[in-house]
Design an enzyme around this catalytic site. Sequence first.
Site, PDB file in Angstrom:
ATOM      1  N   PHE A  23      21.237 -27.371  44.578  1.00 44.00           N
ATOM      2  CA  PHE A  23      22.290 -26.371  44.354  1.00 44.00           C
ATOM      3  C   PHE A  23      22.677 -26.356  42.872  1.00 44.00           C
ATOM      4  CE2 PHE A  23      26.650 -24.589  45.585  1.00 44.00           C
ATOM      5  CZ  PHE A  23      26.138 -23.316  45.771  1.00 44.00           C
TER       6      PHE A  23
ATOM      7  N   GLU B 190       7.189 -17.073  43.473  1.00 41.21           N
ATOM      8  CA  GLU B 190       7.194 -16.155  42.335  1.00 41.21           C
ATOM      9  C   GLU B 190       7.791 -16.789  41.077  1.00 41.21           C
ATOM     10  OE1 GLU B 190       6.122 -12.648  41.741  1.00 41.21           O
ATOM     11  OE2 GLU B 190       6.353 -13.828  39.935  1.00 41.21           O
TER      12      GLU B 190
ATOM     13  N   VAL C  77       6.359 -19.120  37.209  1.00 43.67           N
ATOM     14  CA  VAL C  77       5.753 -18.794  35.903  1.00 43.67           C
ATOM     15  C   VAL C  77       6.704 -18.004  35.013  1.00 43.67           C
ATOM     16  CG1 VAL C  77       3.851 -17.640  34.718  1.00 43.67           C
ATOM     17  CG2 VAL C  77       3.378 -19.052  36.692  1.00 43.67           C
TER      18      VAL C  77
ATOM     19  N   GLU D 234      16.448 -27.954  25.537  1.00 42.48           N
ATOM     20  CA  GLU D 234      17.056 -29.196  26.007  1.00 42.48           C
ATOM     21  C   GLU D 234      17.349 -30.091  24.798  1.00 42.48           C
ATOM     22  OE1 GLU D 234      17.128 -30.173  29.406  1.00 42.48           O
ATOM     23  OE2 GLU D 234      16.337 -28.216  29.994  1.00 42.48           O
TER      24      GLU D 234
ATOM     25  N   ASP E  40       5.359 -27.415  29.046  1.00 44.12           N
ATOM     26  CA  ASP E  40       5.839 -26.443  30.049  1.00 44.12           C
ATOM     27  C   ASP E  40       4.841 -25.283  30.180  1.00 44.12           C
ATOM     28  OD1 ASP E  40       8.040 -25.095  31.691  1.00 44.12           O
ATOM     29  OD2 ASP E  40       7.821 -23.665  30.051  1.00 44.12           O
TER      30      ASP E  40
ATOM     31  N   LYS F 220       2.257 -24.070  33.413  1.00 43.99           N
ATOM     32  CA  LYS F 220       2.159 -22.694  33.894  1.00 43.99           C
ATOM     33  C   LYS F 220       0.705 -22.203  33.811  1.00 43.99           C
ATOM     34  CE  LYS F 220       6.982 -21.811  32.937  1.00 43.99           C
ATOM     35  NZ  LYS F 220       7.970 -21.416  31.931  1.00 43.99           N
TER      36      LYS F 220
HETATM   37  N1  LIG Z   1      16.671 -22.417  35.572  1.00 45.33           N
HETATM   38  C1  LIG Z   1      15.666 -21.596  35.321  1.00 45.33           C
HETATM   39  O1  LIG Z   1      15.780 -20.670  34.530  1.00 45.33           O
HETATM   40  C2  LIG Z   1      14.348 -21.801  36.007  1.00 45.33           C
HETATM   41  C3  LIG Z   1      13.336 -20.852  35.815  1.00 45.33           C
HETATM   42  C4  LIG Z   1      12.121 -20.996  36.509  1.00 45.33           C
HETATM   43  C5  LIG Z   1      11.942 -22.106  37.329  1.00 45.33           C
HETATM   44  N2  LIG Z   1      12.940 -23.021  37.455  1.00 45.33           N
HETATM   45  C6  LIG Z   1      12.713 -24.174  38.349  1.00 45.33           C
HETATM   46  O2  LIG Z   1      13.575 -24.060  39.471  1.00 45.33           O
HETATM   47  C7  LIG Z   1      13.991 -25.363  39.899  1.00 45.33           C
HETATM   48  C8  LIG Z   1      15.502 -25.416  39.879  1.00 45.33           C
HETATM   49  O3  LIG Z   1      15.950 -25.206  38.546  1.00 45.33           O
HETATM   50  P1  LIG Z   1      17.470 -25.318  38.148  1.00 45.33           P
HETATM   51  O4  LIG Z   1      17.606 -24.785  36.787  1.00 45.33           O
HETATM   52  O5  LIG Z   1      18.311 -24.792  39.257  1.00 45.33           O
HETATM   53  O6  LIG Z   1      17.646 -26.917  38.109  1.00 45.33           O
HETATM   54  P2  LIG Z   1      19.003 -27.715  38.185  1.00 45.33           P
HETATM   55  O7  LIG Z   1      20.129 -26.896  37.644  1.00 45.33           O
HETATM   56  O8  LIG Z   1      18.726 -29.060  37.634  1.00 45.33           O
HETATM   57  O9  LIG Z   1      19.253 -27.828  39.774  1.00 45.33           O
HETATM   58  C9  LIG Z   1      18.502 -28.632  40.605  1.00 45.33           C
HETATM   59  C10 LIG Z   1      19.445 -29.225  41.638  1.00 45.33           C
HETATM   60  O10 LIG Z   1      18.697 -29.974  42.585  1.00 45.33           O
HETATM   61  C11 LIG Z   1      19.412 -31.152  42.866  1.00 45.33           C
HETATM   62  N3  LIG Z   1      18.561 -32.191  43.421  1.00 45.33           N
HETATM   63  C12 LIG Z   1      17.911 -33.198  42.795  1.00 45.33           C
HETATM   64  N4  LIG Z   1      17.250 -33.947  43.704  1.00 45.33           N
HETATM   65  C13 LIG Z   1      17.503 -33.407  44.917  1.00 45.33           C
HETATM   66  C14 LIG Z   1      17.128 -33.757  46.239  1.00 45.33           C
HETATM   67  N5  LIG Z   1      16.343 -34.806  46.509  1.00 45.33           N
HETATM   68  N6  LIG Z   1      17.594 -32.990  47.261  1.00 45.33           N
HETATM   69  C15 LIG Z   1      18.397 -31.939  47.025  1.00 45.33           C
HETATM   70  N7  LIG Z   1      18.781 -31.557  45.784  1.00 45.33           N
HETATM   71  C16 LIG Z   1      18.339 -32.290  44.739  1.00 45.33           C
HETATM   72  C17 LIG Z   1      20.000 -31.512  41.524  1.00 45.33           C
HETATM   73  O11 LIG Z   1      21.050 -32.408  41.738  1.00 45.33           O
HETATM   74  P3  LIG Z   1      21.699 -33.264  40.537  1.00 45.33           P
HETATM   75  O12 LIG Z   1      21.077 -32.860  39.251  1.00 45.33           O
HETATM   76  O13 LIG Z   1      23.116 -32.871  40.640  1.00 45.33           O
HETATM   77  O14 LIG Z   1      21.361 -34.643  40.875  1.00 45.33           O
HETATM   78  C18 LIG Z   1      20.466 -30.169  41.017  1.00 45.33           C
HETATM   79  O15 LIG Z   1      21.757 -29.837  41.489  1.00 45.33           O
HETATM   80  C19 LIG Z   1      13.346 -26.357  38.937  1.00 45.33           C
HETATM   81  O16 LIG Z   1      12.201 -26.882  39.531  1.00 45.33           O
HETATM   82  C20 LIG Z   1      13.016 -25.521  37.716  1.00 45.33           C
HETATM   83  O17 LIG Z   1      11.904 -25.996  36.992  1.00 45.33           O
HETATM   84  C21 LIG Z   1      14.126 -22.891  36.843  1.00 45.33           C
END
Ligand SMILES: NC(=O)c1ccc[n+]([C@@H]2O[C@H](COP(=O)([O-])OP(=O)(O)OC[C@H]3O[C@@H](n4cnc5c(N)ncnc54)[C@H](OP(=O)(O)O)[C@@H]3O)[C@@H](O)[C@H]2O)c1
Length: 348
Positions: free
Chosen positions: A13, A154, A157, A214, A225, A229
């Site tokens: 979340f 989707e 990438v 980051e 990264d 992809k």
């Molecule tokens: N953000 C983007 O723009 C973007 C774009 C393309 C793809 N993605 C991909 O989409 C995914 C999510 O990205 P995001 O930006 O939402 O990441 P994020 O903000 O770090 O959210 C991931 C969440 O998953 C939680 N988590 C960690 N381990 C878990 C587990 N075992 N069970 C349930 N929840 C767990 C984390 O919890 P805590 O951190 O609170 O421990 C965090 O709240 C990633 O794989 C990322 O590479 C993201």
Amino acid sequence: MAPRVWRIGLIGFGNVGQGFIRILVNKGSKLRERYGFEFKVVGIADPIKGSVFDPEGLDIVKVIELVDKYGNIKDYPGGRKDIDSLYLCRSDSVDIVVEVTPTNVKTGEPGLTHIREALKNGKHVVTSNKGPIALAYPELKALADEKGVLLRFEGVVLSGTPAINLALEALAGTDISRVRGIVNGTTNFILTKMEEGMTYEDALKEAQRLGYAEADPTADVEGWDAAVKAVIIANVLMGGSITINDVEREGITKVTLDDVRKAKEEGCRIKLIAEVVKGDEGIKASVKPRKVPLTDPLANVMGAINALTFETDHLGPVTIVGPGAGRVETGQAILTDVLAIHRYAGGR
Ligand SMILES: NC(=O)c1ccc[n+]([C@@H]2O[C@H](COP(=O)([O-])OP(=O)(O)OC[C@H]3O[C@@H](n4cnc5c(N)ncnc54)[C@H](OP(=O)(O)O)[C@@H]3O)[C@@H](O)[C@H]2O)c1
């Protein structure tokens, strides 16, 4: 039989999970009207932000209110709080598992276990998590096929900008011989700022200040990264079976202001280009800074925007340009896949 109401279990979340739920809050009634898409979010599992499960459906307006106010959903009124991610993968009350935990490109975990478990239990899966797809796509696809469910991704990438579904669905029937593009917004932002005269170091600081990069920018600036992809593009869209070690990789850390100026004098721009080519000797993938002539659509992709050009036999080059990251943008990737499941598995 397709369910009358799709029951969604959300694992993770963070940015994307919240972006997706926000879209459902804002667009839920339009989705019902336009697509006949009826849904309930029955569970959310996140170790820090909190977990809650209610087979009757959570009040997602309340969920968003709580996360906006407290940064977590621990005080959600009602529902079971003693559940975890694997519970959602196994529950009979879940039809679609949305897996949006952090990417780990070495092990794929925890996403890989979540996706395997959900598929094994006959759930459709939607993810934006690159790790499991880059590391284990053939295994996961075979498992989904065996169980008669869909695995869609989707967002891995270009976030919500169509790339995977564009190639697999809209371009179905074409042969794709080469895919090249800008698949990392952070490095494209830095190169754009360098073209405006900033040094690499200052441009990186600016990217960090704006939240594009980051604190440890290695994954972006060293091309990791983009390389992941490229692996996904090679293996999913072009029939390859490469790993990240097969990608010839060079980041942007050695690009100087002088290189950028010289390229400009030659009518070019330096871009970090991910390229996958299918030839007689198989699939070759690379990520490298390259001089791209201004006549190439990729040269005009500036800032944090991404783009991909697919070289196809029937259409020649097809280029798509759009955002490659963001909460709502990646939430849109999840939404389009969930709606595709509704269309394909819901008999629409
Ligand atoms: N953000 C983007 O723009 C973007 C774009 C393309 C793809 N993605 C991909 O989409 C995914 C999510 O990205 P995001 O930006 O939402 O990441 P994020 O903000 O770090 O959210 C991931 C969440 O998953 C939680 N988590 C960690 N381990 C878990 C587990 N075992 N069970 C349930 N929840 C767990 C984390 O919890 P805590 O951190 O609170 O421990 C965090 O709240 C990633 O794989 C990322 O590479 C993201």
